[in-house]
Design an enzyme around this catalytic site. Structure first.
Site, PDB file in Angstrom:
ATOM      1  N   ARG A   1       0.815  -1.226   0.000  1.00 31.42           N
ATOM      2  CA  ARG A   1       0.000   0.000   0.000  1.00 31.42           C
ATOM      3  C   ARG A   1       0.846   1.272   0.000  1.00 31.42           C
ATOM      4  O   ARG A   1       0.302   2.369  -0.139  1.00 31.42           O
ATOM      5  CB  ARG A   1      -0.984  -0.003   1.179  1.00 31.42           C
ATOM      6  CG  ARG A   1      -0.346  -0.008   2.547  1.00 31.42           C
ATOM      7  CD  ARG A   1      -1.368  -0.154   3.646  1.00 31.42           C
ATOM      8  NE  ARG A   1      -0.746   0.008   4.958  1.00 31.42           N
ATOM      9  CZ  ARG A   1      -1.347   0.531   6.008  1.00 31.42           C
ATOM     10  NH1 ARG A   1      -2.585   0.953   5.908  1.00 31.42           N
ATOM     11  NH2 ARG A   1      -0.715   0.639   7.153  1.00 31.42           N
TER      12      ARG A   1
ATOM     13  N   HIS B   1      -8.850  -3.769   2.525  1.00 32.48           N
ATOM     14  CA  HIS B   1      -9.231  -3.043   3.756  1.00 32.48           C
ATOM     15  C   HIS B   1     -10.267  -1.960   3.430  1.00 32.48           C
ATOM     16  O   HIS B   1      -9.994  -0.765   3.518  1.00 32.48           O
ATOM     17  CB  HIS B   1      -7.957  -2.425   4.338  1.00 32.48           C
ATOM     18  CG  HIS B   1      -8.046  -1.934   5.746  1.00 32.48           C
ATOM     19  ND1 HIS B   1      -9.064  -1.118   6.202  1.00 32.48           N
ATOM     20  CD2 HIS B   1      -7.223  -2.136   6.813  1.00 32.48           C
ATOM     21  CE1 HIS B   1      -8.848  -0.831   7.472  1.00 32.48           C
ATOM     22  NE2 HIS B   1      -7.740  -1.434   7.867  1.00 32.48           N
TER      23      HIS B   1
ATOM     24  N   ASP C   1     -12.943  -4.049  16.532  1.00 33.64           N
ATOM     25  CA  ASP C   1     -11.875  -4.604  15.698  1.00 33.64           C
ATOM     26  C   ASP C   1     -11.977  -6.119  15.792  1.00 33.64           C
ATOM     27  O   ASP C   1     -11.377  -6.741  16.675  1.00 33.64           O
ATOM     28  CB  ASP C   1     -10.507  -4.103  16.168  1.00 33.64           C
ATOM     29  CG  ASP C   1      -9.396  -4.437  15.187  1.00 33.64           C
ATOM     30  OD1 ASP C   1      -9.675  -5.136  14.187  1.00 33.64           O
ATOM     31  OD2 ASP C   1      -8.253  -4.014  15.415  1.00 33.64           O
TER      32      ASP C   1
ATOM     33  N   GLU D   1     -13.712  -5.812   5.707  1.00 28.72           N
ATOM     34  CA  GLU D   1     -12.590  -6.204   4.858  1.00 28.72           C
ATOM     35  C   GLU D   1     -12.691  -7.657   4.406  1.00 28.72           C
ATOM     36  O   GLU D   1     -13.106  -8.520   5.169  1.00 28.72           O
ATOM     37  CB  GLU D   1     -11.274  -6.002   5.621  1.00 28.72           C
ATOM     38  CG  GLU D   1     -11.149  -4.634   6.271  1.00 28.72           C
ATOM     39  CD  GLU D   1      -9.980  -4.560   7.231  1.00 28.72           C
ATOM     40  OE1 GLU D   1      -8.951  -5.220   6.966  1.00 28.72           O
ATOM     41  OE2 GLU D   1     -10.086  -3.868   8.252  1.00 28.72           O
TER      42      GLU D   1
END
Length: 270
Positions: free
Chosen positions: A92, A150, A192, A248
């Site tokens: 990324r 993501h 998360d 994701e």
């Protein structure tokens, strides 16, 4: 934001410089999109007739070369999380190449390739835009690897979304425990969670924007649900968490073999 035209590849496809980052701008009958060549990262997708962008991008993103862009669909590869540095891999923050593109009347196909220092292919990302958007990542590295698409989705208000068809158990990365969780799921705190991708289709029902984002995951092993809530997060304003949610498409435990692909198809209704 400093924006400079670099090249016009076709009437519908231009390359611009946004601060430090080269970004492709697509303006076509199927809709509009922006893709950063750093990370082969889809930053924005506005399907034909849509009022709101499907993807969320931080309004304070500085677009600095070598720094991960906060928003859109970053590609976490060849590892996920902070098992190594940099966190979420190198793909990324590296420059990819636009290696192929087709601009038909009802379909756009863009292919991005990542090469090693010796010009050996490491990975490809194919993006297909029609009424839907389909992103397919293919691994060509010598070693097995992890990947996560993501995806940051743009929502009207975090308190007024429902995420449907998730499993009722997940690994909570905040407590480091496997936990039972409700499904459908609403978000009211820092989340998360890593789910098993036993359900290949999910929906984000957005009551404020009056639309549903449908996701169809291809060859995924896990799904990751994330919202930082009030937790301070780089390149995000204090209130930004209210308008985004990450869901994701990932392969974390069962590593990708050479030539193996993972993908997600995104459809918007409403």
């Amino acid at each position: 934001m400093k924006i400079q035209l670099l090249d016009r590849l076709a009437p519908e496809l231009t390359l611009v410089q946004q601060n430090d980052i080269p970004v492709l701008h697509l303006s076509h009958e199927v809709g509009e999109a922006k893709i950063s060549l750093q990370g082969a990262q889809l930053l924005s997708w506005l399907p034909k007739g849509a009022k709101q962008d499907v993807l969320w991008l931080s309004e304070i993103e500085p677009f600095q070369m070598g720094t991960a862009i906060r928003g859109g669909i970053p590609i976490c590869y060849p590892w996920f999380g902070s098992v190594k540095q940099p966190s979420h891999g190198t793909a990324r923050i590296r420059l990819w190449q636009l290696s192929h593109y087709d601009l038909a009347k009802e379909k756009v196909r863009l292919v991005f390739s990542l090469f090693s220092d010796l010009n050996i292919i490491e990975a490809k990302v194919e993006m297909i835009f029609t009424d839907n958007c389909r992103i397919t990542f293919t691994h060509y590295g010598k070693q097995p690897a992890q990947v996560a698409l993501h995806s940051y989705f743009n929502v009207g208000e975090i308190n007024h979304i429902v995420i449907e068809n998730l499993p009722t158990t997940c690994f909570n990365s905040l407590t480091q425990q496997q936990e039972n969780v409700p499904s459908p799921r609403v978000i009211t705190e820092n989340v998360d969670c890593i789910y098993s991708a036993e359900n290949t289709q999910n929906q984000i029902v957005d009551k404020r924007f009056n639309r549903t984002i449908r996701l169809h995951h291809h060859n995924a092993g896990e799904l990751v649900l994330w919202n930082p809530w009030h937790k301070s997060t780089s390149a995000m304003s204090e209130q930004a968490y209210q308008h985004m949610v990450c869901l994701e498409t990932a392969r974390i435990k069962h590593l990708l073999a050479f030539g193996e692909s993972v993908g997600v198809e995104i459809e918007v209704k409403g």
